[in-house]
Write a protein that holds these residues in place. Sequence first.
Motif, short mmCIF file in Angstrom:
data_model
loop_
_atom_site.label_atom_id
_atom_site.label_comp_id
_atom_site.label_asym_id
_atom_site.label_seq_id
_atom_site.Cartn_x
_atom_site.Cartn_y
_atom_site.Cartn_z
N ALA A 1 0.76 -1.00 0.10
CA ALA A 1 0.03 -0.07 -0.08
C ALA A 1 0.93 1.28 -0.01
CB ALA A 1 -0.88 -0.09 1.25
N ALA A 2 1.88 1.16 0.83
CA ALA A 2 2.93 2.29 0.66
C ALA A 2 3.73 2.51 -0.55
CB ALA A 2 3.91 2.41 1.98
N SER A 3 3.90 1.54 -1.20
CA SER A 3 4.68 1.48 -2.61
C SER A 3 3.86 1.49 -3.66
CB SER A 3 5.61 0.22 -2.49
OG SER A 3 6.43 0.17 -1.16
N ARG A 4 2.72 1.13 -3.83
CA ARG A 4 2.07 1.09 -5.06
C ARG A 4 2.05 2.17 -5.87
NH1 ARG A 4 -4.38 -0.51 -5.04
NH2 ARG A 4 -4.90 0.14 -7.27
N TRP A 5 1.55 3.29 -5.24
CA TRP A 5 1.42 4.77 -6.09
C TRP A 5 2.57 5.15 -6.78
CZ3 TRP A 5 3.08 9.71 -6.09
CH2 TRP A 5 2.67 10.44 -7.14
N LEU A 6 3.68 4.99 -5.86
CA LEU A 6 4.83 5.61 -6.53
C LEU A 6 5.66 4.63 -7.50
CD1 LEU A 6 7.43 7.43 -6.12
CD2 LEU A 6 8.32 5.81 -4.47
N VAL A 7 5.27 3.26 -7.45
CA VAL A 7 5.81 2.42 -8.35
C VAL A 7 5.15 2.53 -9.76
CG1 VAL A 7 6.17 -0.03 -8.78
CG2 VAL A 7 6.84 0.73 -6.75
N GLU A 8 3.64 2.46 -9.50
CA GLU A 8 3.04 2.65 -10.91
C GLU A 8 3.27 3.89 -11.61
OE1 GLU A 8 -1.11 1.80 -9.64
OE2 GLU A 8 -0.77 -0.12 -9.53
N HIS A 9 3.35 5.15 -10.82
CA HIS A 9 3.60 6.27 -11.47
C HIS A 9 4.98 6.24 -12.21
CE1 HIS A 9 -0.02 7.64 -9.69
NE2 HIS A 9 0.13 8.78 -10.55
N LEU A 10 5.99 5.80 -11.46
CA LEU A 10 7.24 5.45 -12.12
C LEU A 10 7.11 4.62 -13.39
CD1 LEU A 10 9.51 5.12 -8.88
CD2 LEU A 10 9.47 7.04 -10.60
N LEU A 11 6.51 3.60 -13.48
CA LEU A 11 6.52 2.77 -14.36
C LEU A 11 5.74 3.17 -15.48
CD1 LEU A 11 5.12 -0.78 -12.69
CD2 LEU A 11 7.28 -0.34 -14.24
N GLN A 12 4.81 4.26 -15.71
CA GLN A 12 3.99 5.21 -16.36
C GLN A 12 4.99 5.91 -17.02
OE1 GLN A 12 0.62 6.86 -14.42
NE2 GLN A 12 -0.40 4.67 -14.27
N ALA A 13 5.83 6.48 -16.15
CA ALA A 13 6.94 7.78 -16.59
C ALA A 13 7.94 7.04 -17.65
CB ALA A 13 7.42 8.42 -15.51
N GLU A 14 8.38 5.73 -17.09
CA GLU A 14 9.36 5.06 -17.93
C GLU A 14 8.70 4.63 -19.31
OE1 GLU A 14 12.82 3.09 -18.91
OE2 GLU A 14 12.44 4.93 -17.42
N ASP A 15 7.50 4.02 -19.19
CA ASP A 15 6.98 3.59 -20.46
C ASP A 15 6.73 4.82 -21.49
OD1 ASP A 15 5.67 1.31 -21.92
OD2 ASP A 15 3.90 2.22 -21.51
N ALA A 16 6.13 5.76 -20.85
CA ALA A 16 5.95 7.07 -21.91
C ALA A 16 7.32 7.49 -22.36
CB ALA A 16 5.19 8.02 -21.04
#
Length: 217
Positions: A37-52
């Motif tokens: 729960a503490a890591s989910r938001w950050l990791v998902e946004h980092l993944l989206q940024a990397e993919d973009a």
Amino acid sequence: MRETSIDVQAQLKALRLNGMATAWADLTEQGGDTTLAASRWLVEHLLQAEDADRAMRSIAHQMKAARFPMHRDLAGFDFTVAQVDRALIQKLADLSFTQDAQNVVLVGGPGTGKTHLATALGIAGLTRHAKRVRFYSTVDLVNALEHEKSQGRAGRIAMSLVRMDLVVLDELGYLPFSQAGGALLFHLLSKLYEHTSVLITTNLTFAEWSTVFGDAK
């Protein structure tokens, strides 16, 4: 939570971040729901940024490799002036015709917007549909074919273009070239046939194409 962790791990693997994928799996096993729960938001946004970022860099690389003479799009084309089937052009813009290696020919006199449309179609296919495109002035391509033959490297251009989804040949017949050059171009098009789509812009009628290719066989 478990479903989200699986999605994150799959995205990491898709980006070839295998070490991070393994670390995420370990974190899931060891930390439980509280850690996730503490890591989910950050990791998902980092993944989206990397993919973009990777997608943008890929498009930039493909645009450079395509060698369009200028940036043009369909929004900047005046369909009210040119005698062009707008619906057909917009249908071609997804380059779905390349799936069956079909070809397109734009015929018209100077100043009718052929190059604009050919460029816009190529850019739309590349940027929106991940198509591989290569743009050539026809004369430049013929010169390149003659040069590679003189260097004993005939066939290299054909090998690179057969991997494309679309090859744009601009202004066929606008400037003359030798009969030998016409024969080389004919043989290249023969090799691309049923493998790579070709979009040709020309001021010649089909009956006049023999003036370009001569007796090439």
